[in-house]
Design a protein around this motif. Structure first.
Motif, PDB file in Angstrom:
ATOM      1  N   TYR A  92       0.844  -1.186   0.000  1.00  0.00           N
ATOM      2  CA  TYR A  92       0.000   0.000   0.000  1.00  0.00           C
ATOM      3  C   TYR A  92       0.883   1.240   0.000  1.00  0.00           C
ATOM      4  CZ  TYR A  92      -2.936   3.780   1.705  1.00  0.00           C
ATOM      5  OH  TYR A  92      -3.572   4.979   1.841  1.00  0.00           O
ATOM      6  N   GLN A 118       5.751  -2.216  -6.426  1.00  0.00           N
ATOM      7  CA  GLN A 118       4.495  -2.939  -6.591  1.00  0.00           C
ATOM      8  C   GLN A 118       4.565  -3.850  -7.805  1.00  0.00           C
ATOM      9  OE1 GLN A 118       1.422   0.031  -6.800  1.00  0.00           O
ATOM     10  NE2 GLN A 118       1.406   0.406  -4.586  1.00  0.00           N
ATOM     11  N   TYR A 177       3.904  -7.867  -8.077  1.00  0.00           N
ATOM     12  CA  TYR A 177       2.761  -8.338  -8.855  1.00  0.00           C
ATOM     13  C   TYR A 177       3.194  -9.128 -10.095  1.00  0.00           C
ATOM     14  CZ  TYR A 177      -0.502  -5.584  -6.051  1.00  0.00           C
ATOM     15  OH  TYR A 177      -1.262  -5.090  -5.020  1.00  0.00           O
ATOM     16  N   GLU A 237      -4.680 -10.629  -7.767  1.00  0.00           N
ATOM     17  CA  GLU A 237      -6.040 -10.115  -7.561  1.00  0.00           C
ATOM     18  C   GLU A 237      -6.403 -10.161  -6.084  1.00  0.00           C
ATOM     19  OE1 GLU A 237     -10.643 -11.020  -9.055  1.00  0.00           O
ATOM     20  OE2 GLU A 237      -8.947 -12.140  -9.888  1.00  0.00           O
ATOM     21  N   GLU A 278      -4.574  -7.335  -4.261  1.00  0.00           N
ATOM     22  CA  GLU A 278      -5.177  -6.049  -4.587  1.00  0.00           C
ATOM     23  C   GLU A 278      -6.488  -5.848  -3.829  1.00  0.00           C
ATOM     24  OE1 GLU A 278      -5.470  -6.226  -8.814  1.00  0.00           O
ATOM     25  OE2 GLU A 278      -3.472  -5.367  -9.146  1.00  0.00           O
ATOM     26  N   THR A 320      -5.671  -5.033  -0.271  1.00  0.00           N
ATOM     27  CA  THR A 320      -5.201  -3.651  -0.147  1.00  0.00           C
ATOM     28  C   THR A 320      -6.363  -2.665  -0.174  1.00  0.00           C
ATOM     29  OG1 THR A 320      -3.119  -4.242  -1.240  1.00  0.00           O
ATOM     30  CG2 THR A 320      -3.678  -1.906  -1.157  1.00  0.00           C
ATOM     31  N   GLU A 321      -7.326  -2.920  -1.045  1.00  0.00           N
ATOM     32  CA  GLU A 321      -8.476  -2.032  -1.157  1.00  0.00           C
ATOM     33  C   GLU A 321      -9.344  -2.046   0.092  1.00  0.00           C
ATOM     34  OE1 GLU A 321     -10.457  -3.378  -4.632  1.00  0.00           O
ATOM     35  OE2 GLU A 321      -8.976  -2.524  -6.039  1.00  0.00           O
TER      36      GLU A 321
END
Length: 265
Positions: free
Chosen positions: A205, A212, A216, A225, A228, A231-232
């Motif tokens: 983050y 990143q 990834y 995925e 991510e 993280t969201e």
């Protein structure tokens, strides 16, 4: 003495002096300065920082003795310098200076000018007579950078009992989270095998895009995925721990490198 000692030229010269003088040198210059003079000088810096080149010297002078005068706080470089200088004093002097700030609402102009000139003169003199080598931890890290990581850790361990803060700074300077952009893919893959999903999400983050991408690009699409999404979903409180997570990744890299489990060069 002139009442216009704080003018465009003097402010520019002082800003340039403070910008190029290390804080350690400034504190050396102020070591034996009376706390009352320090308090006045900090107030002068704070007030002068709110003035622009379009302000007349007379207006600046009036502001120095006007209780109701207002000043801009954003982007005030001289004010920032004043705060940084204050923060460097030991707690006993901070308490004394704070007490003096509390009772110093005005000062004789000639006295203010004398303090202004004396302290600027002390900074200039100290700077001219000081050879400054910079941050000690970064200097040590430069020398250690060519030593294998096992020897680095041995030295850091030997220093840790007597100089814990120094050793932490040395370790941070030897390898940072940003340095992950340069490690081999094999090292990234090894980290991905052992890092917990939450730690990795926190570490990535707000991390530089290049780092990143390094992680990834070495994950499966499914795992990328999942990270991510993690993280969201981070809460505000969790996001405040991102630097801690990044540091834990750095510590893991150094430990693994010392054991030969991955290479960082």
């Amino acid at each position: 003495m002139s009442k216009s000692f704080i003018n465009d030229t003097s402010l520019e010269e002082l800003k340039e002096l403070l910008d190029r003088t290390p804080l350690q040198v400034i504190m050396k210059a102020f070591h034996e300065v009376d706390d009352a003079d320090i308090a006045v000088f900090l107030l002068l810096l704070d007030v002068a920082s709110g003035k622009t080149k379009s302000d007349s010297s007379e207006e600046i002078r009036r502001t120095l003795v006007d209780d109701d005068a207002s000043k801009e706080d954003s982007g005030n470089t001289l004010s920032d310098h004043a705060q940084h200088i204050f923060a460097q004093f030991p707690i006993q002097r901070q308490v004394r200076i704070t007490e003096l700030l509390a009772v110093t609402e005005m000062v004789d102009t000639q006295q203010a000018e004398q303090i202004w000139e004396d302290l600027i003169g002390k900074m200039k003199g100290t700077l001219e007579n000081t050879m400054f080598f910079g941050n000690s931890a970064k200097n040590i890290a430069k020398f250690l950078s060519q030593v294998d990581i096992q020897r680095q850790n041995q030295l850091i361990d030997a220093l840790e009992k007597k100089h814990p803060q120094l050793t932490n700074s040395i370790a941070d300077s030897l390898f940072t989270f940003e340095d992950l952009a340069e490690v081999p893919d094999d090292a990234i893959i090894t980290l991905l095998q052992v890092l917990e999903k939450n730690t990795l999400a926190l570490a990535l983050y707000d991390a530089p895009t290049v780092i990143q991408d390094r992680f990834y690009n070495n994950m499966t699409a499914e795992k990328a995925e999942s990270i991510e999404e993690e993280t969201e979903q981070l809460t505000f409180e969790q996001k405040q721990l991102c630097r801690t997570a990044q540091q834990s990744v750095v510590s893991m890299v150094r430990n693994f490198a010392a054991k030969g489990l991955l290479k960082i060069r």
